[in-house]
Design a protein around this motif. Structure first.
Motif, PDB file in Angstrom:
ATOM      1  N   LEU A 103       1.049  -1.285   0.157  1.00 19.50           N
ATOM      2  CA  LEU A 103       0.480  -0.306  -0.147  1.00 19.50           C
ATOM      3  C   LEU A 103       1.191   1.155   0.265  1.00 19.50           C
ATOM      4  O   LEU A 103       2.322   1.101   0.821  1.00 19.50           O
ATOM      5  CB  LEU A 103      -1.130   0.161   1.101  1.00 19.50           C
ATOM      6  CG  LEU A 103      -2.324  -1.012   0.912  1.00 19.50           C
ATOM      7  CD1 LEU A 103      -2.979  -1.093   2.716  1.00 19.50           C
ATOM      8  CD2 LEU A 103      -2.835  -1.251   0.349  1.00 19.50           C
TER       9      LEU A 103
ATOM     10  N   GLU B  18      -1.465   5.644   3.028  1.00 19.38           N
ATOM     11  CA  GLU B  18      -2.400   4.400   3.861  1.00 19.38           C
ATOM     12  C   GLU B  18      -2.207   3.315   5.044  1.00 19.38           C
ATOM     13  O   GLU B  18      -2.800   3.603   6.054  1.00 19.38           O
ATOM     14  CB  GLU B  18      -2.948   3.722   2.691  1.00 19.38           C
ATOM     15  CG  GLU B  18      -4.122   4.574   1.403  1.00 19.38           C
ATOM     16  CD  GLU B  18      -4.337   3.505   0.439  1.00 19.38           C
ATOM     17  OE1 GLU B  18      -4.427   2.202   0.188  1.00 19.38           O
ATOM     18  OE2 GLU B  18      -4.972   3.729  -0.650  1.00 19.38           O
ATOM     19  N   VAL B  19      -0.665   3.531   5.249  1.00 17.28           N
ATOM     20  CA  VAL B  19      -0.022   3.043   6.004  1.00 17.28           C
ATOM     21  C   VAL B  19       0.024   3.231   7.624  1.00 17.28           C
ATOM     22  O   VAL B  19      -0.377   2.984   8.408  1.00 17.28           O
ATOM     23  CB  VAL B  19       1.385   2.276   5.726  1.00 17.28           C
ATOM     24  CG1 VAL B  19       2.205   1.606   7.108  1.00 17.28           C
ATOM     25  CG2 VAL B  19       1.374   1.152   4.769  1.00 17.28           C
ATOM     26  N   LYS B  20       0.234   4.801   7.089  1.00 17.01           N
ATOM     27  CA  LYS B  20       0.204   5.338   8.158  1.00 17.01           C
ATOM     28  C   LYS B  20      -1.423   5.924   9.060  1.00 17.01           C
ATOM     29  O   LYS B  20      -1.445   5.501  10.307  1.00 17.01           O
ATOM     30  CB  LYS B  20       0.578   7.332   8.813  1.00 17.01           C
ATOM     31  CG  LYS B  20       2.093   7.152   8.263  1.00 17.01           C
ATOM     32  CD  LYS B  20       2.304   8.970   6.866  1.00 17.01           C
ATOM     33  CE  LYS B  20       4.088   8.903   7.020  1.00 17.01           C
ATOM     34  NZ  LYS B  20       4.234  10.053   7.349  1.00 17.01           N
ATOM     35  N   LEU B  21      -2.347   5.620   7.981  1.00 14.66           N
ATOM     36  CA  LEU B  21      -4.091   6.106   8.320  1.00 14.66           C
ATOM     37  C   LEU B  21      -4.551   4.227   8.986  1.00 14.66           C
ATOM     38  O   LEU B  21      -4.559   4.081  10.017  1.00 14.66           O
ATOM     39  CB  LEU B  21      -4.505   5.471   7.456  1.00 14.66           C
ATOM     40  CG  LEU B  21      -4.537   7.640   6.939  1.00 14.66           C
ATOM     41  CD1 LEU B  21      -5.370   7.899   5.714  1.00 14.66           C
ATOM     42  CD2 LEU B  21      -5.265   8.016   7.930  1.00 14.66           C
ATOM     43  N   LYS B  22      -3.064   3.575   8.774  1.00 11.53           N
ATOM     44  CA  LYS B  22      -3.713   2.266   9.584  1.00 11.53           C
ATOM     45  C   LYS B  22      -2.971   1.777  11.132  1.00 11.53           C
ATOM     46  O   LYS B  22      -3.849   1.480  11.723  1.00 11.53           O
ATOM     47  CB  LYS B  22      -2.998   0.956   8.717  1.00 11.53           C
ATOM     48  CG  LYS B  22      -4.099  -0.331   8.689  1.00 11.53           C
ATOM     49  CD  LYS B  22      -3.880  -1.330   7.611  1.00 11.53           C
ATOM     50  CE  LYS B  22      -4.627  -2.543   7.660  1.00 11.53           C
ATOM     51  NZ  LYS B  22      -3.859  -3.659   6.859  1.00 11.53           N
ATOM     52  N   MET B  23      -1.754   2.557  11.037  1.00 10.50           N
ATOM     53  CA  MET B  23      -0.842   2.014  11.898  1.00 10.50           C
ATOM     54  C   MET B  23      -2.114   3.043  13.139  1.00 10.50           C
ATOM     55  O   MET B  23      -2.190   2.445  14.678  1.00 10.50           O
ATOM     56  CB  MET B  23       0.515   2.588  12.117  1.00 10.50           C
ATOM     57  CG  MET B  23       1.058   1.848  11.603  1.00 10.50           C
ATOM     58  SD  MET B  23       2.271   2.729  11.021  1.00 10.50           S
ATOM     59  CE  MET B  23       3.206   2.135  12.364  1.00 10.50           C
TER      60      MET B  23
ATOM     61  N   ALA C 177      -4.613   3.854  13.407  1.00 11.02           N
ATOM     62  CA  ALA C 177      -6.558   3.090  14.063  1.00 11.02           C
ATOM     63  C   ALA C 177      -5.989   2.484  14.559  1.00 11.02           C
ATOM     64  O   ALA C 177      -7.249   1.855  15.685  1.00 11.02           O
ATOM     65  CB  ALA C 177      -6.657   2.852  12.952  1.00 11.02           C
ATOM     66  N   ASP C 178      -4.538   1.566  14.624  1.00  5.53           N
ATOM     67  CA  ASP C 178      -4.898  -0.050  14.990  1.00  5.53           C
ATOM     68  C   ASP C 178      -4.463   0.264  16.635  1.00  5.53           C
ATOM     69  O   ASP C 178      -4.946  -0.050  17.914  1.00  5.53           O
ATOM     70  CB  ASP C 178      -3.565  -0.421  14.825  1.00  5.53           C
ATOM     71  CG  ASP C 178      -3.747  -1.679  13.253  1.00  5.53           C
ATOM     72  OD1 ASP C 178      -5.080  -1.681  13.126  1.00  5.53           O
ATOM     73  OD2 ASP C 178      -3.335  -1.660  12.331  1.00  5.53           O
TER      74      ASP C 178
END
Length: 354
Positions: free
Chosen positions: A335, A339-344, A346-347
């Motif tokens: 990705l 998108e990777v930063k947003l995913k991290m 959220a986690d």
């Protein structure tokens, strides 16, 4: 008052009454006879059917004799013969038998409403090959043209050698003769067959019997007429003059005009030799030129220089290197960074809630 058209027309189904002995009770005063020759190949068939021929003619009191030695057939009248025209019919019968018509058809000539016509076609065309082609055209493929003509004219037609034998009613014989002669004149029989078919349909209509059929019949014209080729060399006629042409100069006149006449014999001989030598020298020169043509090298084609590839657009090498480096860092199917930063993020929120 009676209409004239009714007087001229023959009623349908009317037949001429037969000629009987009551019409001529005393018979004939003189004996008549006719003879005809037949070819060798018809001898075997005539021997077989001759008793039938004699039986058919004996009913009309006519004698028939077959001479195989001489190769002839003869018919003669007797004292009992009462019909004066039957000897003409008997003559036609033996003529048809000699022209390869089978007995079953030829015997019909003894009927009152049947006649025959033997058309000679051998002398109508000069070349033998052309004659055979046109005769074959009359027969048609597998005899189909001849069969169609027989059905339309109600006649029996036999094409044999240089003659065409036809047997049938008078109106049909007239049409058959026209078709045969037109075919020999290089007019295809299909045109006449089409006309006969139209005439047969028109004759069925009682209203059209008294009218002209010209508007219904087809008019065939030749379309493939070629123009006459003009010769390459045209002989043009010279203008007529009443005066004769001028007299050509003699050899002495030519020598007097050139002054050669007054030369001595030795000088004339020397001049002739010089002319011969000059002609020989020209011939030798031409011959030598022809021989030297083989040693002249052919002209070489000029070498065409290949043009270098045009470098109008300059390539930026540094930009290409950066693209390659970025591609190597990325994994297949990975990705983008955002998108990777947003995913991290959220986690991490999920962990805090727990």
């Amino acid at each position: 008052t009676v209409d004239e058209s009714e007087l001229l027309t023959v009623p349908d189904g009317w037949k001429e009454p037969a000629f009987t002995r009551e019409d001529n009770p005393k018979g004939l005063l003189e004996e008549s006879s006719f003879a005809t020759l037949f070819p060798k190949y018809r001898e075997a068939y005539l021997k077989e059917c001759w008793p039938l021929v004699q039986k058919a003619l004996s009913e009309h009191y006519v004698n028939a004799t077959l001479d195989l030695i001489e190769g002839s057939m003869t018919v003669t009248t007797t004292k009992k013969t009462f019909d004066p025209y039957v000897i003409i019919r008997a003559r036609d019968l033996i003529k048809l038998l000699a022209r390869s018509v089978p007995f079953e058809q030829a015997v019909r000539i003894l009927q009152d409403d049947i006649a025959c016509d033997i058309i000679k076609i051998g002398s109508l065309v000069r070349k033998r090959d052309t004659f055979i082609k046109r005769r074959g055209r009359l027969l048609g493929p597998k005899g189909s043209t001849l069969k169609a003509l027989e059905l339309l004219t109600n006649c029996y037609i036999m094409v044999q050698g240089n003659t065409v034998s036809a047997l049938g009613p008078f109106s049909g014989l007239k049409e058959v003769r026209k078709v045969v002669l037109d075919t020999m004149k290089n007019i295809h029989p299909i045109y006449n067959i089409k006309t006969l078919m139209i005439k047969r349909e028109l004759s069925k209509d009682p209203e059209l019997r008294t009218q002209s059929w010209e508007r219904f019949l087809p008019k065939f014209k030749r379309k493939n007429l070629k123009k006459r080729k003009e010769p390459k060399k045209k002989n043009t006629k010279k203008e007529y003059t009443p005066f004769p042409p001028p007299q050509p100069e003699s050899q002495i006149d030519k020598e007097l005009a050139s002054g050669e006449y007054f030369l001595k014999e030795r000088q004339k001989k020397r001049k002739r030799v010089e002319e011969i030598k000059a002609k020989q020298a020209d011939a030798v020169k031409k011959r030598q030129e022809e021989r030297n043509k083989a040693f002249i090298p052919p002209k070489e084609k000029p070498v065409v220089k290949t043009k270098k590839a045009s470098t109008e657009k300059k390539i930026d090498i540094n930009a290409i290197k950066e693209k390659v480096k970025n591609a190597k860092k990325k994994k297949l199917g990975a990705l983008p960074l955002e998108e990777v930063k947003l995913k991290m993020a959220a986690d991490e929120k999920k962990k805090k809630r727990k």
